[in-house]
Design a protein around this motif. Structure first.
Motif, mmCIF file in Angstrom:
data_model
loop_
_atom_site.group_PDB
_atom_site.id
_atom_site.type_symbol
_atom_site.label_atom_id
_atom_site.label_comp_id
_atom_site.label_asym_id
_atom_site.label_seq_id
_atom_site.Cartn_x
_atom_site.Cartn_y
_atom_site.Cartn_z
ATOM 1 N N LEU A 193 0.840 -1.202 0.000
ATOM 2 C CA LEU A 193 0.000 0.000 0.000
ATOM 3 C C LEU A 193 0.878 1.255 0.000
ATOM 4 N N LEU A 194 1.886 1.219 0.871
ATOM 5 C CA LEU A 194 2.797 2.362 1.004
ATOM 6 C C LEU A 194 3.465 2.673 -0.342
ATOM 7 N N VAL A 195 3.898 1.618 -1.019
ATOM 8 C CA VAL A 195 4.557 1.791 -2.315
ATOM 9 C C VAL A 195 3.617 2.483 -3.297
ATOM 10 N N ASP A 196 2.361 2.010 -3.355
ATOM 11 C CA ASP A 196 1.422 2.594 -4.313
ATOM 12 C C ASP A 196 1.141 4.055 -4.001
ATOM 13 N N VAL A 197 1.003 4.355 -2.701
ATOM 14 C CA VAL A 197 0.742 5.749 -2.321
ATOM 15 C C VAL A 197 1.941 6.619 -2.699
ATOM 16 N N LEU A 198 3.125 6.099 -2.425
ATOM 17 C CA LEU A 198 4.351 6.838 -2.727
ATOM 18 C C LEU A 198 4.469 7.114 -4.227
ATOM 19 N N LEU A 199 4.168 6.098 -5.024
ATOM 20 C CA LEU A 199 4.224 6.258 -6.477
ATOM 21 C C LEU A 199 3.226 7.318 -6.930
#
Lengths: 642, 336
Positions: free
Chosen positions: B318-324
């Motif tokens: 989830l964190l990765v997607d938000v960061l992207l």
């Protein structure tokens, strides 16, 4: 086909990687087959007199808690370690293949459900899945094999899905489907054979991963149980007494790393052997200076004195097919302060490379050479990087062709302008920002203060190009080089940008080098035109005397411009033929092959740029004879284009 | 199909009045949390089924063949294993919602308490290893890209690629053993095991971070190389900015998209990798807990640890997607 495939394999096997891989593979296979037969009994010999010994002549890697030789045990364990890994891989690939291909057989709705499940499962690391399955199947070799196999299944399922999807769209599959071939038959006959090769490569590399994962489980005590032993178990036993006899842990660890890598190498080799793409050879030989200086090197231009930019005999070369291609061959030009010069030519004529070379923006492997390259009296060829940076940063502006790709998409436009002044005028962040907004206003960007905070993708192309011109104005430029500044823009916006360039030039009194393939653009904006062909300037003349152009190429370019009198019934004029490639230049005039006036002399001798009237120079053997010609006979070629 | 379309249309009518609902960010949040919920449900259900998929009677397996029948029956009853499956599932979900993860079969302690005791040590290890990996891999990849751009220094490139492939393929427990052999046994610089201050952290963190550094540095290099060819880098060079500024402000931010995706995968694998490394170094975290509880067939505890690891992985994704989405606002719009 068979021979080429065999040749590919031979080539792949002959590379260092291929040799190493096949060597490793042979050793591992031998050990798997022979080690238990040869050393199996010795590895089980209990020697109560030599418990937990270190390295000795009798036991190279010492003995374990029952006095058994660790070296032999590591060799014998090859069969179990590798065997379990292969078994787990077979389970993983098999399950993955079934699940991944299922959507083809199951139809749309169920298929999507399966795809969704794979997508969820693939998000979890394989080790976590392995622990999950190890819990279900229980501690032991059988459970660990199933666990490792099923843990790798989702990634193979995903791979299969991706490949099946790409194959399923191809024509022959659609044709088979229309022909009423059943889904299962479609899968077995048409889809699977087409995905077999990449699957084999990934399975081989996956086997290396399975070996390490299985050993990991054994190492944790979840895999192989005593009295059986594999490398993971031996490693765990060895680690227990690592302080006293580290060699007991070294032997199985080395075996694991080496064999794990061997699987990877074999996978790489198989991939190379299967890939029909030939390996691209490296450019041979060390870079050498670009081709010999032409005997017809242009003579010096008018005395320097008040020139802003002076270029003499500029060459640009690139390594090409073992040698060098030279797309710019001896360009000389001079620009006076405030002057507007156009550079005209087809794509590939070397205009942009000339501009980049002048701006000192060409990097290796490009090779730039010139007899003279001065800007504002400073020799750029010998200037140290710092002087060059300060001089060009303050007084030299560049405008590139495609504004949409020439701005950094992750920084606000205003910041990208402001950093010029922060760097070169030593302005503070705030002052630089204020100047950026002011410059954006100067180039007529509406509500500049708000726009400055926006990102490039929020700008239109024309507005971005104006912003780029504004960026060139952040310092106190004496020269702006604009490389096809309007080519990527809409026709209506083109005029705006050109008008802006002309106005800025007049108001700020700066010089402009405008590079274009468009005669009308150059005629509207520039005082003087340089016509480039195949890396040379072939003609130079004032814009208001374009009608008196003498070089057949210039005349052809001019004839290709439609005007109000151009007949609409006839096809538009084009310059016949194709430009020559910089790596295959003819001996004589580069334009000879396309020139209707070419004679034998044109094909053998390269013409020199020579004076041909006030402010005019031309490089052509035929101009003398054809001085009186009112029009270039391009009409003959009007219908000649295919 | 038609009723669904109608439902969608009516929904659109009601929400279109609100400006917020039109924002790509809202669409992104809705879509992404939907995916998270589905994955979470799959995880919870898998963890629930895990215990029921164990062949035979898990209580009998845990207590051993010699345990008296009435004890097994009593334990089955207290664990609720007599109930029908759907009721057990309902109880399980209710328990999760209230933070009740059951009772450990071996220690008799509440599972939530065991997790609470053990989780911080694992988080410390995984978090630190990830930070170390990123801090080393990004400059390394950037530096290698700058050194080998445009086919320069082919030998450096070959050496780096080979080394990063080899190092990236060695699993963390082997790296751990190697580090112990050299740095603890040979040189005696660090303790061989245990959790006692900074020195005891060095080896486990190094073992966890080594392979991710190699893999991440390789990807960063490839990404940076492709960005170095971009037009806007030529623009930055035309502005005569210092090399440092070009690489850090113009190249790096544009090279991180794929690196962040991969970084997320690595962080997920790193969380799982703690299991092996903790066992090498006797680190008092969840990794040693899950192995000992699998060996002792303490199923409630195994179930809970699997859940914790799984949720950690989902949160990382989830964190990765938000960061992207934050780094490149266009990506969310494009995806919609």
């Amino acid at each position: 086909m068979a021979t080429t495939r065999r040749a590919r394999w031979t080539r792949a096997l002959r590379t260092p990687v291929g040799l190493a891989a096949s060597g490793f593979l042979a050793v591992v296979v031998l050990l798997v087959v022979l080690a238990p037969l040869v050393w199996g009994e010795r590895a089980e010999v209990v020697d109560t007199g030599n418990l937990l010994q270190g390295s000795s002549a009798a036991h190279l890697f010492g003995t374990d808690s029952l006095g058994r030789d660790i070296g032999y045990r590591v060799l014998v364990a090859t069969r179990l370690s590798v065997g379990m890994a292969l078994l787990a891989t077979v389970i993983g690939v098999g399950t993955g293949l079934l699940v991944g291909a299922a959507p083809v057989v199951l139809g749309r709705r169920t298929g999507r459900l399966v795809t969704g499940a794979v997508n969820v499962a693939v998000a979890f690391p394989a080790l976590l899945l392995a622990l999950f399955f190890a819990t279900i199947f229980g501690v032991g070799a059988r459970g660990a094999v199933l666990a490792v196999g099923l843990a790798t299944a989702p990634s193979f399922a995903r791979l299969t899905q991706t490949m099946v999807a790409s194959v399923a769209d191809r024509d022959f599959v659609s044709a088979a489907r229309i022909a009423g071939v059943s889904r299962i038959r479609l899968l077995v006959r048409h889809v699977l054979p087409n995905i077999a090769e990449p699957l084999v490569v990934n399975a081989t590399i996956g086997a290396g991963g399975a070996l390490l994962a299985f050993s990991g489980l054994s190492f944790l005590g979840l895999g192989v149980q005593a009295p059986a032993y594999d490398w993971g178990r031996l490693l765990e036993e060895g680690l227990g007494r690592v302080y006293i006899h580290p060699e007991a842990a070294v032997a199985p660890a080395v075996a694991l790393v080496v064999v794990g890598l061997a699987f990877n190498l074999v996978g790489e080799t198989i991939a190379k052997g299967m890939s029909p793409r030939a390996t691209v050879g490296r450019t041979a030989g060390a870079p050498h200076p670009p081709g010999p200086r032409t005997a017809t090197g242009p003579r010096r231009l008018e005395p320097a004195g008040s020139t802003l930019l002076e270029v003499e005999d500029l060459h640009v070369a690139f390594p090409f097919a073992g040698g060098w291609a030279t797309p710019v061959r001896g360009v000389s030009l001079a620009i006076r302060p405030g002057e507007s010069v156009g550079m005209l030519g087809e794509s590939g004529s070397g205009k942009s490379l000339t501009a980049l070379a002048i701006a000192r923006l060409l990097e290796a492997p490009a090779s730039v050479r010139a007899r003279r390259l001065t800007f504002q009296g400073t020799d750029l060829l010998t200037a140290d990087p710092r002087t060059e940076r300060e001089l060009l940063g303050a007084s030299f502006g560049m405008v590139f062709q495609d504004p949409m790709t020439s701005f950094n998409p992750t920084r606000p436009v205003g910041r990208q302008l402001a950093e010029v002044s922060q760097q070169h005028q030593g302005l503070t962040r705030g002052a630089a920002w204020a100047r950026a907004v002011d410059r954006l206003r100067e180039v007529r960007v509406p509500s500049a203060a708000r726009r400055a905070r926006q990102y490039p993708h929020e700008f239109s192309g024309g507005m971005l190009q104006r912003a780029m011109i504004g960026m060139g104005l952040m310092g106190a430029p004496a020269l702006i080089v604009a490389d096809e500044p309007t080519t990527a823009l809409d026709t209506t916006v083109q005029r705006e940008v050109l008008a802006l360039l002309a106005r800025i030039r007049a108001e700020e009194g700066l010089a402009l080098l405008l590079i274009s393939h468009d005669v009308t653009v150059v005629r509207d904006v520039c005082d003087r035109v340089l016509v480039m062909y195949a890396g040379r300037i072939v003609e130079e003349l004032p814009t208001d005397r374009l009608g008196e152009a003498r070089h057949p190429y210039t005349r052809a370019l001019l004839d290709a411009v439609p005007d109000l009198e151009t007949s609409r019934d006839r096809p538009l004029a084009v310059v016949p033929g194709r430009p020559v490639s910089p790596d295959a230049l003819p001996a004589g005039c580069a334009f000879a092959a396309r020139c209707p006036l070419a004679t034998e002399r044109c094909r053998t001798d390269d013409p020199v740029l020579a004076d041909a009237g006030p402010g005019q120079r031309v490089a052509c053997w035929q101009t003398g004879e054809n001085l009186g010609l009112p029009a270039f006979p391009a009409a003959t070629s009007r219908a000649a284009t295919p | 199909m038609t009723t669904r379309e109608a439902a969608v249309r009516s929904r659109r009518v009601t929400v279109s009045r609100s400006v917020v609902a039109e924002s790509p960010w809202v669409r992104f949040a809705v879509r992404r949390s939907g995916r998270l919920l589905v994955s979470l449900w799959a995880l919870l259900t898998a963890a629930f089924l895990m215990v029921h998929l164990v062949p035979g009677d898990p209580v009998r397996a845990a207590l051993g063949a010699a345990a008296p029948n009435d004890l097994v029956e009593a334990r089955r009853h207290t664990l609720g294993l007599d109930d029908p499956l759907w009721l057990q599932y309902a109880h399980y979900l209710r328990g999760l919602a209230t933070g009740d993860l059951g009772t450990s079969m071996t220690s008799g302690l509440p599972v939530s308490q065991v997790i609470g005791d053990r989780l911080p040590a694992t988080l410390e290890l995984a978090g630190l290893a990830f930070v170390v990996a990123v801090l080393l891999a990004v400059p390394l990849g950037l530096g290698m890209a700058v050194l080998t751009r445009g086919g320069r220094r082919p030998r450096v490139e070959l050496g780096f690629t080979t080394a990063s492939v080899v190092v990236g393929a060695v699993p963390e427990f082997l790296v751990a053993v190697g580090l112990v052999l050299v740095l603890s046994v040979r040189l005696g610089w660090f303790p061989v095991a245990g959790s006692d201050g900074f020195a005891s952290l060095v080896l486990p963190v190094a073992a966890l971070a080594t392979a991710p550094i190699a893999v991440l540095a390789r990807i960063v290099r490839v990404e940076v190389l492709s960005v170095l060819d971009a037009d806007f880098v030529r623009t930055a060079r035309a502005k005569r900015l210092p090399a440092r500024r070009i690489y850090l402000r113009h190249v790096l931010p544009n090279a991180l998209t794929a690196s962040i995706t991969l970084g997320g995968l690595l962080l997920g694998a790193l969380v799982a990798g703690t299991v092996l490394v903790e066992n090498v170094f006797s680190w008092p975290g969840l990794g040693s807990t899950i192995v000992s509880s699998i060996l002792s067939k303490d199923y409630p505890l195994v179930q809970a640890v699997v859940l914790v690891y799984g949720v950690a992985v989902l949160l990382v994704n989830l964190l990765v997607d938000v960061l992207l989405a934050l780094l490149d606002p266009r990506s969310t719009i494009r995806e919609a």
